[in-house]
Each structure stands twice: as structure tokens, then as C-alpha cells.
Design an enzyme around this catalytic site. Structure first.
Site, PDB file in Angstrom:
ATOM      1  N   HIS A 153       0.818  -1.222   0.000  1.00 18.68           N
ATOM      2  CA  HIS A 153       0.000   0.000   0.000  1.00 18.68           C
ATOM      3  C   HIS A 153       0.847   1.266   0.000  1.00 18.68           C
ATOM      4  CE1 HIS A 153      -4.081  -1.718   0.639  1.00 18.68           C
ATOM      5  NE2 HIS A 153      -3.342  -2.770   0.959  1.00 18.68           N
ATOM      6  N   ASP A 361       3.357   9.299  -0.962  1.00 21.08           N
ATOM      7  CA  ASP A 361       2.187   8.526  -0.549  1.00 21.08           C
ATOM      8  C   ASP A 361       1.995   7.383  -1.527  1.00 21.08           C
ATOM      9  OD1 ASP A 361      -0.053   7.990   1.015  1.00 21.08           O
ATOM     10  OD2 ASP A 361      -0.744  10.062   0.985  1.00 21.08           O
TER      11      ASP A 361
HETATM   12  P1  ADQ Z   1      -3.190   6.012   4.684  1.00 26.31           P
HETATM   13  O1  ADQ Z   1      -1.799   6.472   4.858  1.00 26.31           O
HETATM   14  O2  ADQ Z   1      -3.972   5.859   5.925  1.00 26.31           O
HETATM   15  O3  ADQ Z   1      -3.256   4.657   3.848  1.00 26.31           O
HETATM   16  P2  ADQ Z   1      -5.055   7.362   2.711  1.00 26.31           P
HETATM   17  O4  ADQ Z   1      -4.963   6.694   1.416  1.00 26.31           O
HETATM   18  O5  ADQ Z   1      -5.181   8.827   2.596  1.00 26.31           O
HETATM   19  O6  ADQ Z   1      -3.862   7.128   3.707  1.00 26.31           O
HETATM   20  O7  ADQ Z   1      -6.344   6.764   3.396  1.00 26.31           O
HETATM   21  C1  ADQ Z   1      -6.926   7.422   4.382  1.00 26.31           C
HETATM   22  C2  ADQ Z   1      -8.314   6.832   4.631  1.00 26.31           C
HETATM   23  O8  ADQ Z   1      -8.608   7.129   5.950  1.00 26.31           O
HETATM   24  C3  ADQ Z   1      -9.347   7.466   3.738  1.00 26.31           C
HETATM   25  O9  ADQ Z   1     -10.334   6.541   3.406  1.00 26.31           O
HETATM   26  C4  ADQ Z   1      -9.910   8.558   4.621  1.00 26.31           C
HETATM   27  O10 ADQ Z   1     -11.280   8.816   4.417  1.00 26.31           O
HETATM   28  C5  ADQ Z   1      -9.697   8.021   6.014  1.00 26.31           C
HETATM   29  N1  ADQ Z   1      -9.388   9.149   6.910  1.00 26.31           N
HETATM   30  C6  ADQ Z   1      -8.330   9.969   6.873  1.00 26.31           C
HETATM   31  N2  ADQ Z   1      -8.442  10.938   7.802  1.00 26.31           N
HETATM   32  C7  ADQ Z   1      -9.591  10.713   8.437  1.00 26.31           C
HETATM   33  C8  ADQ Z   1     -10.287  11.375   9.474  1.00 26.31           C
HETATM   34  N3  ADQ Z   1      -9.837  12.469  10.039  1.00 26.31           N
HETATM   35  N4  ADQ Z   1     -11.454  10.857   9.868  1.00 26.31           N
HETATM   36  C9  ADQ Z   1     -11.947   9.739   9.291  1.00 26.31           C
HETATM   37  N5  ADQ Z   1     -11.352   9.086   8.297  1.00 26.31           N
HETATM   38  C10 ADQ Z   1     -10.193   9.563   7.869  1.00 26.31           C
HETATM   39  C11 ADQ Z   1      -2.297   3.776   3.255  1.00 26.31           C
HETATM   40  C12 ADQ Z   1      -1.229   4.433   2.349  1.00 26.31           C
HETATM   41  C13 ADQ Z   1      -1.890   5.238   1.253  1.00 26.31           C
HETATM   42  C14 ADQ Z   1      -2.865   4.360   0.463  1.00 26.31           C
HETATM   43  C15 ADQ Z   1      -3.814   3.638   1.406  1.00 26.31           C
HETATM   44  C16 ADQ Z   1      -4.675   2.625   0.663  1.00 26.31           C
HETATM   45  O11 ADQ Z   1      -0.358   5.237   3.112  1.00 26.31           O
HETATM   46  O12 ADQ Z   1      -0.928   5.782   0.361  1.00 26.31           O
HETATM   47  O13 ADQ Z   1      -3.633   5.170  -0.416  1.00 26.31           O
HETATM   48  O14 ADQ Z   1      -3.090   2.929   2.417  1.00 26.31           O
HETATM   49  O15 ADQ Z   1      -3.874   1.766  -0.081  1.00 26.31           O
END
Ligand code: ADQ
Length: 471
Positions: A153, A361
Site C-alpha cells: 500500500h 504517498d
Molecule cells: P493512509 O496512509 O492511511 O493509507 P489514505 O490513502 O489517505 O492514507 O487513506 C486514508 C483513509 O482514511 C481514507 O479513506 C480517509 O477517508 C480516512 N481518513 C483519513 N483521515 C480521516 C479522518 N480524520 N477521519 C476519518 N477518516 C479519515 C495507506 C497508504 C496510502 C494508500 C492507502 C490505501 O499510506 O498511500 O492510499 O493505504 O492503499
């Protein structure tokens, strides 16, 4: 149809999730028979060797407990103080304690031993993320011959960063024990291929390392996504509208610039606040007419570097407030908590600018969710880091170098000044891309590649490939 067994560090829990994985996979697993296997979140003195099954919100989940000592070495140690910073090219924030590797391998072996009795011959095993790179090796050592796929990921590191990771050679050999390794972006496959083609020239002792044979492993960019149409619906649901109305009352005439992230140094939060500060400094006309909301719930807060990022962000937000706030106007709000998806969808829809500027990311699902939640008649603008995997998909976002806060400030200005026609055009292209790369298409393409061809016995293709490579 073969059962799908999903394995990840943590199994999904109840309530709002602040991690991308749980949000993305819940739906996929609901459609396939099988279960989700992982750590329960419990630390005990003597873990049972057998997993317990539980039903959480309709999902079948098998969990094991870990010892406090192993968990520390495996999770906070090797996974999140070595692999996470290195894979995000932040060796300056890594703590290289190579002895954590033993705990990392022990936990992977514990996962394999507890999973083994639960497996059927034609199960397809889908392993997730950097915590579990050695799992295929551990399972193969126990005689498992099922198809096993791995999805990374996070980004794959550049060569010299990879070489700074203790036991990187063994970890790369572990990847060669999977049938399929999926990565987020072409960037990652290119970095991986560079390793596979050149490999480490020598060891400290001067003798060449044994070359790893990746001949039986398919490595491919299979970018993850969200469910943009579900977000479109959610963004106008009553739960979302409650949040939208509340914020609308608060904002009045101000345009909303929104950031939503886990509090993590890879997300570029201090740089983002600095860019906003420059927007206000360079363009006095926006003062009182814009408001930045940053939502960032703490994560991994037992790790020193995460606490430091949190402190830096507190100080940056305080600085911007001190510089621009007036008794009747605050330039920004910073909220350190997680919200449910509906509330987030409402906020995304209201935001004139979605500010998604990680320093690096894997993908970044917030960018996808922001696009899905827009009103097509009056959409907002996505300002997106070039270093998110999402940048390979969303060419019509305003792409920025997040390290260059002048450039991000200028992109913010462009987004705020962008005429409606251009916003619509850009959004239509972004929405088409979000649909093409939906979470359904992602899991479908991963599983299509991983599943045994024509429903044949899962071991046969491996045998043929093995015989071919011996010949
Ligand atoms: P993350 O680093 O956690 O994931 P991201 O892809 O942005 O990053 O996913 C965040 C998820 O968490 C989103 O669905 C978002 O809605 C939720 N989220 C974030 N902040 C939130 C908040 N304040 N309240 C509620 N929900 C929140 C890791 C990798 C990423 C990759 C994902 C999926 O680091 O690069 O995209 O896995 O593979």
C-alpha cells in the site's frame, strides 16, 4: 469459486476508520466467501496458537493476540520505525535497530502457524502491506502451495534507501515467494524492477550475494481507488448534509480549503500550513474570504517522530493564527479527531479546494474521495502532490511539488480563482479517472491475476512454472 483469505496486520474494527485499508477492503471481502485474518489488537503474556473467529459488522474475522515484546519489535519497531520511513524516503526519521527484525519475523511466523490450519487447498491468499512481507516464505516453509498475492500500500523505495534497511536482501527474497506483487503506481514497479535487475553488488565481507530469482513472481502496478459513486451519494445524504449545513453557517462567505489526513510526517502537513500562510501573505484579498480546515487524527503516537510532527503542526497553526487572525476572523481550524465517512463526504463536497499534498504517498484515497463527493455543477478543485500515487491517475488536478510551498501557495490561488467552466472540465476528467480506478476494479484486477487460471487446482500452475524454470 475459491475462497479469498485477506491477511493484514490489523483486522477491521467498528466505528470510523482512520486507515485506507479497512475502508477499501470491507466491500471486496463481503462479496467473496472467506475471512479476514490478522492481529486482534490484544497484547497477552502467552498467545493462543489458535485464531478465534468473530463476526464484525457481517465480516468473518479470525484474530490472534501477540505478546507485548513481539508487538513492539514488529509494529512500532521494524514496521513503523524502519520500513515505513525508509519506504517513504525518510531515512532521517528512521530508527535503525536491526534487532527488531527478529520480532518482525517471529510475528510473521506466528501468523503463518495460526493461519495454516484454517486453509483449504484452493484458497487464494491476499496479504497486505509492509508488516507482512515475509508471510509467503513462512507459509511456504510450512508446505502451503496455494496462490499467494501481496499488495504494497505504500511506495517502493529507491535503491540506496532500500540498501539501508537491515536484511533487505532477505525481504526481497520474501517478495519472490509470492505469485503476484501488486503496487500502487508505475513509479513503484520501476523502482522494484531496478532492484530486480541490478541487485546488491556485494556484502560487507566482499562476497557477492546470491541473486534472487523473481522469475515466478508477477509484479504489477494495480492502483487502489475508492467508490466515487458511493461518495457522490453519501455527500448528499442526510448525515452529510447535517455537517455541510453546520459548516456552511460557520463559513458564511468564506471559501473552504480542506485537508483530511492521518497525522503522519509523510502527509506534508507543516508544509501545507506554510503554503496556506504564503497564500494569505501574498494575496491580502483572500483574508476573511477563505478558511482552511485541517482534520488530522493522531496515529502511531507512541513513536517519537509522530509526536514531533504533531508538535510542529501545533506550532505552525499557532503561528498562522497569531499572524493573521483577528478578533472576528480565524484563518484556520485544526481538528485532531477522526470523522465518519458521511461527515467527511459532506466536508469534501463543501470544500472549494481539496488540499492533498503528501511528501510521498502510496496512493492517497482522500484525493479519490474528494473527487467523488463533488457537485458536478459547481465542483471544487483538487490540489494534489506529484509524489502521491494518485498523481499518476489524476492528471487534471493542479499538481504541485509539496516541498515547494511557493508553488503550492500559487496553486491554491489558481484554484480559488479558477472559473466555473474550467473547474467543471477538470472535475469531469477526474471523476472519469476515479471511476476507472474504483476500489471494485482494483480488487477485481488483483484477484483476476492472482486466482488460478480456468479454476484449475491452485498448485498446478506453480508446478508447471517450477518445472519450466528448472528446465
Ligand atoms: P493512509 O496512509 O492511511 O493509507 P489514505 O490513502 O489517505 O492514507 O487513506 C486514508 C483513509 O482514511 C481514507 O479513506 C480517509 O477517508 C480516512 N481518513 C483519513 N483521515 C480521516 C479522518 N480524520 N477521519 C476519518 N477518516 C479519515 C495507506 C497508504 C496510502 C494508500 C492507502 C490505501 O499510506 O498511500 O492510499 O493505504 O492503499
Amino acid at each position: 469459486m475459491s475462497r479469498i483469505i485477506v491477511v493484514s496486520n490489523r483486522t477491521p474494527g467498528k466505528g470510523p476508520a482512520a486507515g485506507g485499508l479497512a475502508v477499501a477492503l470491507r466491500k471486496t471481502l463481503a462479496e467473496h466467501e472467506g475471512f479476514w485474518f490478522g492481529w486482534s489488537g490484544k497484547l497477552v503474556d502467552t498467545p493462543s496458537p489458535t485464531a478465534r473467529f468473530e463476526d464484525i459488522d457481517g465480516l468473518k474475522i479470525a484474530q490472534i493476540d501477540l505478546t507485548r515484546e513481539d508487538h513492539h519489535a514488529y509494529y512500532a519497531g521494524f514496521s513503523n520505525s524502519i520500513l515505513w520511513p525508509s519506504f517513504h524516503l525518510r531515512l532521517d526519521l528512521a530508527t535503525i535497530e536491526s534487532h527488531w527484525y527478529e520480532g518482525y519475523r517471529r510475528v510473521n511466523s506466528q501468523f503463518a502457524h495460526a493461519l495454516l490450519p484454517l486453509l483449504k487447498a484452493d484458497d487464494v491468499i491476499w496479504v497486505h502491506d509492509y508488516h507482512l512481507i515475509p508471510l509467503a516464505t513462512e507459509l511456504r516453509n510450512l508446505g502451503v502451495r496455494n496462490r499467494i498475492g501481496f499488495y504494497l500500500h505504500i511506495p517502493f523505495p529507491t535503491l540506496d534507501t532500500l540498501y539501508a534497511i537491515p536484511n533487505h536482501q532477505e525481504l526481497m527474497r520474501d517478495l519472490s515467494r509470492y505469485d503476484l506483487v501488486g503496487m500502487q503506481a508505475n513509479r513503484d514497479v520501476t523502482a522494484f524492477t531496478e532492484f530486480a535487475e541490478h541487485q546488491s553488488p556485494s556484502t560487507l565481507a566482499g562476497s557477492p550475494l546470491e541473486t534472487i530469482d523473481f522469475g515466478r513472481t508477477e509484479v504489477s502496478a494495480i492502483p487502489i481507488g475508492s467508490d466515487p459513486d458511493a461518495f457522490a451519494k453519501l455527500a448528499v445524504s442526510s448525515a452529510a448534509t447535517k455537517m455541510t449545513k453546520r459548516m456552511d453557517r460557520f463559513l458564511g462567505e468564506q471559501e473552504l480549503i480542506l485537508g483530511v489526513d492521518r497525522l503522519d510526517y509523510s502527509k506534508g502537513l507543516p508544509q501545507r500550513v506554510e503554503a496556506y500562510e504564503k497564500l494569505l501573505a501574498n494575496n491580502a484579498r483572500f483574508r476573511r474570504l477563505v478558511h482552511m480546515l485541517q482534520v488530522a487524527p493522531p496515529s502511531r503516537d507512541t513513536i517519537k517522530e509522530y509526536q514531533e510532527t504533531s508538535d510542529t503542526l501545533d506550532a505552525m497553526c499557532g503561528r498562522v493564527m497569531g499572524r493573521f487572525a483577528e478578533p472576528d476572523w480565524a484563518p484556520l481550524t485544526y481538528v485532531k479527531r477522526a470523522y465518519g465517512q458521511a461527515s467527511l463526504a459532506g466536508l469534501y463536497r463543501l470544500a472549494r479546494v481539496g488540499l492533498v499534498t503528501p511528501l510521498r504517498d502510496g496512493m492517497n484515497l482522500v484525493a479519490h474521495e474528494y473527487v467523488g463527493s463533488q457537485n458536478g455543477e459547481d465542483p471544487g478543485v483538487l490540489v494534489l502532490s506529484r509524489f502521491a500515487g494518485a498523481a499518476e491517475i489524476f492528471e487534471d488536478a493542479l499538481l504541485v511539488n509539496p516541498f515547494d510551498t511557493d508553488e503550492t501557495a500559487e496553486a491554491l490561488r489558481m484554484a480559488l480563482d479558477m472559473p466555473l467552466d474550467e473547474r467543471r472540465q477538470r472535475w469531469q476528467s477526474l471523476m472519469a479517472a476515479a471511476r476507472k480506478h474504483s476500489v471494485d476494479n482494483w480488487s477485481q484486477s488483483f484477484l483476476d491475476r492472482l486466482s488460478p487460471p480456468d479454476g484449475t487446482e491452485s498448485t498446478s500452475r506453480r508446478d508447471i512454472l517450477y518445472l519450466a524454470s528448472v528446465a
